[in-house]
Design an enzyme around this catalytic site. Structure first.
Site, mmCIF file in Angstrom:
data_model
loop_
_atom_site.group_PDB
_atom_site.id
_atom_site.type_symbol
_atom_site.label_atom_id
_atom_site.label_comp_id
_atom_site.label_asym_id
_atom_site.label_seq_id
_atom_site.Cartn_x
_atom_site.Cartn_y
_atom_site.Cartn_z
ATOM 1 N N SER A 213 -33.684 -4.617 14.512
ATOM 2 C CA SER A 213 -33.118 -4.413 13.609
ATOM 3 C C SER A 213 -33.397 -3.120 12.872
ATOM 4 C CB SER A 213 -33.778 -5.574 12.423
ATOM 5 O OG SER A 213 -32.813 -5.525 11.230
ATOM 6 N N ASN A 214 -33.343 -2.907 11.907
ATOM 7 C CA ASN A 214 -33.818 -1.381 11.063
ATOM 8 C C ASN A 214 -34.251 -1.483 9.484
ATOM 9 O OD1 ASN A 214 -31.442 -1.338 9.132
ATOM 10 N ND2 ASN A 214 -30.315 -1.453 11.047
ATOM 11 N N HIS A 215 -34.519 -0.426 9.172
ATOM 12 C CA HIS A 215 -35.381 -0.369 7.730
ATOM 13 C C HIS A 215 -34.569 -0.523 6.594
ATOM 14 C CE1 HIS A 215 -39.085 0.620 9.832
ATOM 15 N NE2 HIS A 215 -38.680 1.705 10.224
ATOM 16 N N ALA A 279 -26.419 -1.304 7.450
ATOM 17 C CA ALA A 279 -26.995 -0.572 8.451
ATOM 18 C C ALA A 279 -26.703 -1.571 9.375
ATOM 19 C CB ALA A 279 -28.285 0.038 8.147
#
Ligand code: CTP
Length: 411
Positions: A213-215, A279
């Site tokens: 995943s991402n921030h 995102a």
């Protein structure tokens, strides 16, 4: 003067931090703001209306059923005239009342009757702040569009008490006020229009307990969805896993993976405009392991990846269901404008909202955002502002483009 001519309505609720409100009034007036004050009954136990009136330069309002004040100004005008309503200190009780839409005194009635932005500066004992009920109310109010400054950590007025619950200092509240003094879109700017928004990260499973995943926090996408709803649009928000509550007045569809996000987004069409603020993880693991992958004596696992569908590009190129206006975001760490221009072409969208996510900018997860609007005809730099303010400006610009009934002060 930075606040010249701005009208601030300050609601003082009952807490020991009310003494700081006198300083807050002074700081606001020094900056050119016109400050009108409402005091709850409990607030008057901590500071007197006489002191508040002397600093504010006019009598504070205290009673809902006050004949002379009602003829003079009236609670509806009190609710409508300010550019911003600030509650400092905001008590746990007042927050609870706001969540339930109660209106049993002048402060709560005005807070219920207003269409203006509301900024709360909470102040309470740390145990009260951390109580699940207050935390629930905090989350609910944020989802309703109320903004907060503080509370801060530190020593409390009661000796020996420390923790999260101190009211922000007057100068921090002034800074928060300055950031939140932007115009909301008009209530009917997008009425009759349907807007699709994607938000947050996606989560691509590796095995039942691990993922890629991402921030992304979802703050910008959620603010856009809320703002479009404020402007009267029918809004579908397709959200990856975030810790934000669902915005009020918005149909929120929760998804995990890019594929699910694509399906839900396509399912929401037709729409007049689509904003892709999510995102999306670029890659997924080709085959999710059915069981948790175990360590194997130092032997490293090898994963094979597949590229995820590009949701923005897919919907931009939809043969018959392409929304009239398709907006993408570009998160870049270098060559912001060139990369954004390239993305505009590659994805086939109408605008790219470009933001710099390089280290130190704190865009991911932060409250503010400095963006450039990149279109086929040019690049518009916008100032550093809150994600809420970016959302308001973008919604106004969308309303102008879609020819909404009344865009209301678009830039
Ligand atoms: N986007 C999308 N689906 C994807 C990847 C991106 O819809 N699979 C959208 C994002 O929501 C955003 C825009 O495309 O509106 C650009 O996202 P960004 O992460 O900046 O670009 P990428 O396409 O991932 O390109 P790169 O990672 O090479 O910068």
């Amino acid at each position: 003067m930075p606040l010249q001519g701005k009208k601030i309505l300050l609601v003082i609720a009952g807490g020991i931090a009310a003494y700081k409100s006198l300083d807050l009034i002074r700081r606001l007036r020094e900056r050119g703001a016109k400050v009108r004050v409402i005091m709850t009954r409990a607030a008057q136990e901590f500071v007197t209306p006489l002191a508040v009136g002397a600093v504010a330069g006019e009598r504070p309002f205290t009673e809902l059923f006050d004949l002379s004040a009602e003829f003079d100004i009236g609670h509806i005008r009190l609710a409508r005239e300010p550019d911003l309503i600030v509650v400092a200190p905001a008590t746990a009780d007042l927050m609870a009342k706001m969540v339930h839409g109660r209106a049993d005194d002048l402060a709560s009635t005005v807070l219920l009757a207003t269409e203006r932005r509301i900024l709360l500066a909470p102040a309470m004992n740390p145990a009260m702040w951390m109580n699940a009920a207050t935390q629930r109310n905090f989350a609910r109010l944020q989802a309703d569009g109320v903004v907060f400054t503080g509370p801060e950590a530190g020593e409390m007025a009661e000796s020996g008490e420390r923790g999260l619950g101190r009211m922000s200092e007057p100068l921090s509240i002034v800074a928060a006020i300055e950031k939140n003094l932007f115009d909301l879109p008009a209530r009917d700017a997008l009425s009759g229009k349907k807007i699709l928004v994607t938000s947050g990260p996606t989560r691509e499973p590796i095995d039942p307990v691990r993922y890629i995943s991402n921030h992304s926090s979802g703050k910008q996408g959620h603010a856009l969805a809320r703002m479009a709803a404020i402007a009267g649009a029918e809004v579908v928000l397709v959200s990856g896993p975030v810790s934000l509550p669902d915005p009020s007045g918005v149909k929120t569809i929760h998804v995990e993976t890019a594929e699910q996000m694509l399906n839900a987004s396509e399912g929401a069409l037709p729409a007049d405009a689509a904003i892709f603020a999510a995102a999306v993880a670029d890659w997924r693991v080709t085959k999710e392991a059915a069981q948790k992958m175990k360590k194997q004596d130092g032997k490293l696992p090898s994963l094979s990846f597949a590229e995820n569908p590009d949701i923005l590009a897919t919907i931009s190129r939809h043969s018959n269901l392409r929304p009239r206006l398709v907006i993408g975001f570009a998160a870049e760490t270098e060559n912001l404008i060139d990369n954004a221009r390239a993305k505009l072409m590659k994805k086939g969208c109408d605008w790219i909202v470009a933001n710099d996510v390089s280290t130190g900018t704190a865009t991911f997860g932060g409250a503010s955002n400095e963006v450039h609007i990149v279109t086929a005809t040019g690049v518009e730099p916008w100032p550093m502002q809150t994600k809420e303010a970016v959302a308001a400006s973008l919604v106004k610009r969308i309303a102008v483009t879609l020819g909404g009934s009344r865009p209301g002060g678009a830039r």
